[in-house]
Write a protein that holds these residues in place. Sequence first.
Motif, PDB file in Angstrom:
ATOM      1  N   ARG A 228      53.973  60.479  47.815  1.00  0.00           N
ATOM      2  CA  ARG A 228      55.308  60.006  48.157  1.00  0.00           C
ATOM      3  C   ARG A 228      56.243  60.250  46.975  1.00  0.00           C
ATOM      4  N   ILE A 229      57.516  60.368  47.278  1.00  0.00           N
ATOM      5  CA  ILE A 229      58.542  60.442  46.242  1.00  0.00           C
ATOM      6  C   ILE A 229      59.337  59.148  46.303  1.00  0.00           C
ATOM      7  N   SER A 231      62.857  56.908  45.315  1.00  0.00           N
ATOM      8  CA  SER A 231      64.253  57.169  45.679  1.00  0.00           C
ATOM      9  C   SER A 231      64.728  58.506  45.117  1.00  0.00           C
ATOM     10  N   ILE A 232      65.382  59.298  45.958  1.00  0.00           N
ATOM     11  CA  ILE A 232      65.746  60.662  45.563  1.00  0.00           C
ATOM     12  C   ILE A 232      67.197  60.954  45.954  1.00  0.00           C
ATOM     13  N   PHE A 237      67.841  68.152  48.139  1.00  0.00           N
ATOM     14  CA  PHE A 237      67.296  68.866  49.299  1.00  0.00           C
ATOM     15  C   PHE A 237      68.167  70.052  49.718  1.00  0.00           C
ATOM     16  N   HIS A 254      58.529  60.697  54.519  1.00  0.00           N
ATOM     17  CA  HIS A 254      59.417  59.556  54.280  1.00  0.00           C
ATOM     18  C   HIS A 254      60.213  59.820  53.018  1.00  0.00           C
ATOM     19  N   PHE A 255      61.543  59.770  53.126  1.00  0.00           N
ATOM     20  CA  PHE A 255      62.396  60.023  51.975  1.00  0.00           C
ATOM     21  C   PHE A 255      63.473  58.939  51.893  1.00  0.00           C
ATOM     22  N   HIS A 256      63.576  58.348  50.706  1.00  0.00           N
ATOM     23  CA  HIS A 256      64.610  57.336  50.480  1.00  0.00           C
ATOM     24  C   HIS A 256      65.800  58.037  49.831  1.00  0.00           C
ATOM     25  N   LEU A 257      66.774  58.402  50.669  1.00  0.00           N
ATOM     26  CA  LEU A 257      67.963  59.125  50.199  1.00  0.00           C
ATOM     27  C   LEU A 257      69.098  58.136  49.983  1.00  0.00           C
ATOM     28  N   LEU A 286      66.236  67.779  57.434  1.00  0.00           N
ATOM     29  CA  LEU A 286      64.919  67.146  57.286  1.00  0.00           C
ATOM     30  C   LEU A 286      64.331  66.811  58.655  1.00  0.00           C
ATOM     31  N   ILE A 295      63.888  58.374  57.202  1.00  0.00           N
ATOM     32  CA  ILE A 295      64.862  58.446  56.108  1.00  0.00           C
ATOM     33  C   ILE A 295      65.479  57.066  55.927  1.00  0.00           C
TER      34      ILE A 295
END
Length: 433
Positions: A228-229, A231-232, A237, A254-257, A286, A295
């Motif tokens: 996992r990454i 917060s980004i 992207f 799953h990405f916390h943008l 995405l 997201i």
Amino acid sequence: MKVAFSTLGCRVNQYESEAMTEKFLREGYEVTSYDSFADVYVINTCTVTNMGDKKSRQMINRARRQNPDAIIAVVGCYSQIAPNEVAKIEGVDVVLGTRNKGEIVYWVNRAREEKKQIVEVKDVLRNKVFEELNIEEYQNKTRAFLKIQDGCNRFCSYCLIPFARGAVCSKSPEKVLAEVKELAKNGFKEVILSGIHTASYGVDLDKSVTLVDLLEQIDNVEGIERIRIGSIDPTFFSEGVIERIINIKKLCPHFHLSLQSGCDATLKRMNRGYTSEEYRKVVEDLRKHIKDVSITTDIIVGFPGESEEEFSITYNFLKNIKLSKMHVFKFSPRTGTKAALMSDQVSNDIKDERSNKLIELNNMLENEFMNKFKDRFMDILYEQRYNNEEKYEGYTPNYIKVVSKCNDNIEGKIIQTKLIESMKEFMIGEIKS
């Protein structure tokens, strides 16, 4: 000797507390809960909001009540920003900043021996070297946070973090891989790459390595099943990045943008560096390329100058884009930031009203997202018992929390589970027999 930790704030703080815990264990300390009697209390602080500072002070006072004779060490972002303020709090013996947590045991022992307060806070703005805080034996045995980066060069108008953490510093890819392999050897299934501004990973390294390069290398580590990454930044992207990450098999969808606002005028005052339309495009790309992607985001309400019209634009943007979860924060003016000096500060009553509206919207959207997976079988990494019942909680790859009945101990196991029903913040699961 017993030591207790209180960790506030982000995943980087969680990682650093784990590293400090290991250092105390190696010196013969026993770790106990923060609500218990201890000889040493360590408060790893957060200063993102005024509430973070307040909670830090509350934890200091709680420690003093538990044991008036204990050594109380206050470390982290609040200490870095306001060392003199922290030092004046009754009972504080050690004050450390954000870049010398690795020396915590030395300073605690010295404060005890010399019977005097120690304030050791370095100037992080001049520091461009990543502080190594490797962890060899995690206390948690399901998934591991791995700090790969520190610092931030962005200087958003509301944020103190660049002053608390300094410039971007990255952990070398060789050291990251070595730590990931050690985690795999110790039975971890999931690793979460964390940083203060994770998207900046590698910009300070000579080899021009990027976060995507690192992800591709970790994908080949045997034993790790999920990556996992943390917060980004949405600007990470690009089309080229998305083309590469869809081939990283272990990367969780799953990405916390972090968005902060859906209104371009507000985003500009925040100095966020992107528009709402650019954010929307990333979300759409995405969703187009990654199956079941989730997201999530952060939103600030009541930023200076946020009119009713600007809030309405944000609300409608979020209603239309339908993210799977939103963390809503009321703007908190931080002394030393540009936003604290801006005119047109928004009243607390209006902040409360706007926050409640977005929380209500979030509850609806979160439930809508979870229901998409009703009656689906998904792999759940079970982390711990749920409320001391014969139930366990864990997460799907796209970060839906699931609670399932099971008589056996399934901590640390990935088990295919049918998602039965959505509750307020999780889904009921039924383990496949």
